[in-house]
Write a protein that holds these residues in place. Structure first.
Motif, short mmCIF file in Angstrom:
data_model
loop_
_atom_site.label_atom_id
_atom_site.label_comp_id
_atom_site.label_asym_id
_atom_site.label_seq_id
_atom_site.Cartn_x
_atom_site.Cartn_y
_atom_site.Cartn_z
N TYR A 3 0.84 -1.19 0.00
CA TYR A 3 0.00 0.00 0.00
C TYR A 3 0.87 1.24 0.00
CZ TYR A 3 1.03 0.88 4.92
OH TYR A 3 1.67 1.15 6.10
N LEU A 4 0.30 2.34 -0.40
CA LEU A 4 0.97 3.63 -0.32
C LEU A 4 -0.11 4.68 -0.12
CD1 LEU A 4 3.68 5.14 -0.54
CD2 LEU A 4 3.18 5.46 -2.97
N ASN A 5 0.04 5.49 0.92
CA ASN A 5 -0.87 6.59 1.19
C ASN A 5 -0.13 7.88 0.87
OD1 ASN A 5 -2.65 4.67 2.19
ND2 ASN A 5 -1.94 4.93 4.28
N VAL A 6 -0.73 8.71 0.05
CA VAL A 6 -0.11 9.96 -0.39
C VAL A 6 -0.94 11.11 0.13
CG1 VAL A 6 0.61 11.35 -2.37
CG2 VAL A 6 0.74 8.84 -2.49
N GLN A 7 -0.30 12.04 0.86
CA GLN A 7 -0.99 13.24 1.32
C GLN A 7 -0.44 14.43 0.55
OE1 GLN A 7 -0.66 14.57 5.46
NE2 GLN A 7 -2.78 15.28 5.31
N VAL A 8 -1.36 15.25 0.04
CA VAL A 8 -0.99 16.44 -0.72
C VAL A 8 -1.36 17.66 0.11
CG1 VAL A 8 -1.32 17.74 -2.85
CG2 VAL A 8 -1.36 15.23 -2.90
N LEU A 9 -0.35 18.53 0.33
CA LEU A 9 -0.53 19.75 1.11
C LEU A 9 -0.19 20.96 0.26
CD1 LEU A 9 1.35 18.63 4.37
CD2 LEU A 9 -1.11 18.48 3.90
N ASP A 10 -0.81 22.10 0.58
CA ASP A 10 -0.43 23.33 -0.10
C ASP A 10 0.77 23.94 0.60
OD1 ASP A 10 -1.39 24.71 2.16
OD2 ASP A 10 -3.23 25.38 1.16
N SER A 11 1.24 25.07 0.12
CA SER A 11 2.45 25.68 0.68
C SER A 11 2.29 26.12 2.13
CB SER A 11 2.91 26.86 -0.18
OG SER A 11 1.89 27.83 -0.23
#
Length: 77
Positions: A3-11
């Motif tokens: 599995y791979l969990n990817v979190q995307v954040l802004d600056s």
């Protein structure tokens, strides 16, 4: 199964909802594979796959190369 969990954040470090996250999976036993998900309200996209490593793309741009499965990674835009 990996599995791979990817979190995307802004600056500012806030989660980004609705971003397209793709992973390019390298296998030791079969052809490479692409999987695609969109981030949820926590900025996360969840993947389950068979493979030994994955490249992480956000909106078509490679952000992380050859990450190991079975963990969580964060991408800051």
């Amino acid at each position: 199964m990996a599995y791979l969990n990817v979190q995307v954040l802004d600056s500012d470090g806030s989660p980004v909802n609705g971003k397209k996250v793709s992973i390019f999976i390298s296998h030791s036993f079969s052809p490479q594979t692409w999987l695609e998900e969109y981030t949820d309200t926590d900025g996360k996209a969840y993947f389950n796959f068979d493979g030994v490593s994955a490249d992480v793309y956000v909106n078509g741009e490679c952000r992380i190369s050859e990450t190991s499965p079975n963990g969580e990674v964060t991408v800051t835009l």
